[in-house]
Design a protein around this motif. Structure first.
Motif, mmCIF file in Angstrom:
data_model
loop_
_atom_site.group_PDB
_atom_site.id
_atom_site.type_symbol
_atom_site.label_atom_id
_atom_site.label_comp_id
_atom_site.label_asym_id
_atom_site.label_seq_id
_atom_site.Cartn_x
_atom_site.Cartn_y
_atom_site.Cartn_z
ATOM 1 N N ILE A 132 18.514 11.591 3.120
ATOM 2 C CA ILE A 132 17.134 11.143 2.909
ATOM 3 C C ILE A 132 16.373 11.521 4.172
ATOM 4 C CG2 ILE A 132 15.667 9.163 2.401
ATOM 5 C CD1 ILE A 132 18.206 7.796 1.244
ATOM 6 N N ILE A 133 15.603 12.587 4.093
ATOM 7 C CA ILE A 133 15.086 13.230 5.300
ATOM 8 C C ILE A 133 13.604 13.596 5.118
ATOM 9 C CG2 ILE A 133 15.327 15.223 6.843
ATOM 10 C CD1 ILE A 133 18.268 15.401 5.899
ATOM 11 N N GLY A 134 12.785 13.247 6.091
ATOM 12 C CA GLY A 134 11.427 13.770 6.170
ATOM 13 C C GLY A 134 10.482 13.328 5.078
ATOM 14 N N ASN A 135 10.698 12.128 4.513
ATOM 15 C CA ASN A 135 9.814 11.606 3.484
ATOM 16 C C ASN A 135 8.753 10.695 4.099
ATOM 17 O OD1 ASN A 135 11.467 12.425 0.927
ATOM 18 N ND2 ASN A 135 12.958 11.459 2.295
ATOM 19 N N THR A 136 7.604 10.595 3.449
ATOM 20 C CA THR A 136 6.572 9.635 3.813
ATOM 21 C C THR A 136 6.487 8.601 2.700
ATOM 22 O OG1 THR A 136 5.319 11.266 5.072
ATOM 23 C CG2 THR A 136 4.142 9.296 4.341
ATOM 24 N N ILE A 137 6.664 7.315 3.073
ATOM 25 C CA ILE A 137 6.761 6.240 2.086
ATOM 26 C C ILE A 137 5.821 5.117 2.504
ATOM 27 C CG2 ILE A 137 8.339 4.721 0.850
ATOM 28 C CD1 ILE A 137 10.638 6.480 2.104
ATOM 29 N N ALA A 138 4.887 4.747 1.628
ATOM 30 C CA ALA A 138 3.884 3.748 2.017
ATOM 31 C C ALA A 138 3.444 2.903 0.828
ATOM 32 C CB ALA A 138 2.661 4.454 2.615
ATOM 33 N N ASN A 139 2.971 1.683 1.144
ATOM 34 C CA ASN A 139 2.203 0.845 0.213
ATOM 35 C C ASN A 139 2.980 0.428 -1.027
ATOM 36 O OD1 ASN A 139 -0.062 1.198 1.934
ATOM 37 N ND2 ASN A 139 -0.521 3.143 0.932
ATOM 38 N N SER A 140 4.257 0.089 -0.861
ATOM 39 C CA SER A 140 5.048 -0.418 -1.979
ATOM 40 C C SER A 140 5.255 -1.922 -1.837
ATOM 41 C CB SER A 140 6.411 0.283 -2.032
ATOM 42 O OG SER A 140 6.249 1.659 -2.269
ATOM 43 N N SER A 141 5.498 -2.587 -2.970
ATOM 44 C CA SER A 141 5.673 -4.033 -2.915
ATOM 45 C C SER A 141 6.990 -4.424 -2.271
ATOM 46 C CB SER A 141 5.573 -4.638 -4.316
ATOM 47 O OG SER A 141 6.591 -4.138 -5.163
ATOM 48 N N GLY A 142 8.017 -3.567 -2.398
ATOM 49 C CA GLY A 142 9.310 -3.828 -1.798
ATOM 50 C C GLY A 142 9.551 -2.949 -0.586
#
Length: 232
Positions: free
Chosen positions: A186-196
């Motif tokens: 799991i590399i280089g992802n942008t993850i934002a604004n989730s409930s969990g």
């Protein structure tokens, strides 16, 4: 996930090989009559060597693309938009799964725009890369299933944002990436604004590197963080 089959679809391929679908728009048209018999817009059961590229798949109410027991596939540069986000499972823009026909493996899911539903992957040696996934209300933006055949997958360079701020039909928060399988990257992802959690990692022997994870854990009834680690 085991109850979902590609046996019913608006357009269905069974035990066919070397399929190429490109530059076509598929409008499911929110049809109640289709809903009685079809769970997906495009369905593939026991097929190998599949290419789906530069298509638009929209106005579907449950599943956009499902591949069941398929190998050597590429889903690339498509726009896949569910009509409205739904907290009832299972609904996905892209779903890969398995049945008595065999495993699912060796796939590329690249540069797709998935809106109002996420992706759920059962299988191995699958690369999920450079996709934009937004506004889902069930499960994860990218989920790797809790099965013994889900391993050695790569999630890289995706933008994942705006999982539903609440609980889905499984009474769980929507995660950015939810990974149960082992030996994943799991590399280089942008993850934002989730409930969990931005990243909920259960699978063993996995690599997590160079991700940007912020403003997740927006629903407080479930313990969550930017990265949450668990075990089974």
């Amino acid at each position: 996930i085991g109850t979902i089959s590609a046996g019913n679809a608006f357009l269905l391929f069974i035990s066919k090989n070397s399929i190429s679908i490109s530059n076509i728009s598929f409008d499911y048209n929110n049809s109640p009559s289709l809903d009685a018999t079809a769970v997906s817009c495009l369905g593939f059961l026991d097929c190998d060597n599949i290419v789906i590229e530069n298509c638009r798949i929209y106005n579907f109410t449950k599943l956009g693309i499902i591949l069941n027991s398929c190998n050597f596939f590429k889903i690339e540069n498509n726009t896949i938009e569910k009509t409205t986000p739904d907290f009832q499972g299972t609904n996905e823009c892209i779903l890969t799964t398995e049945s008595g026909f065999g495993i699912t493996s060796n796939g590329i899911i690249n540069k797709n725009y998935c809106n109002n539903a996420g992706t759920l992957i059962q299988g191995s040696h699958i690369t999920i890369s450079n996709n934009k996934i937004t506004n889902w209300r069930y499960g994860a933006g990218i989920g790797i299933a809790q099965t013994s055949t889900s391993f050695n997958n790569t999630i890289i360079g995706n933008f994942i944002s705006s999982g539903y701020t609440g609980l889905d039909s499984d009474v769980l928060t929507c995660k950015g990436i939810e990974c149960w399988g082992a030996y994943n990257r799991i590399i280089g992802n942008t993850i934002a604004n989730s409930s969990g959690p931005g990243l909920f990692l259960i699978g063993q022997h996995s690599v997590v590197d160079s991700n940007i994870i912020f403003n997740n854990g927006l629903y407080t009834s479930e313990v969550s963080g930017g990265i949450t680690l668990g075990h089974v």
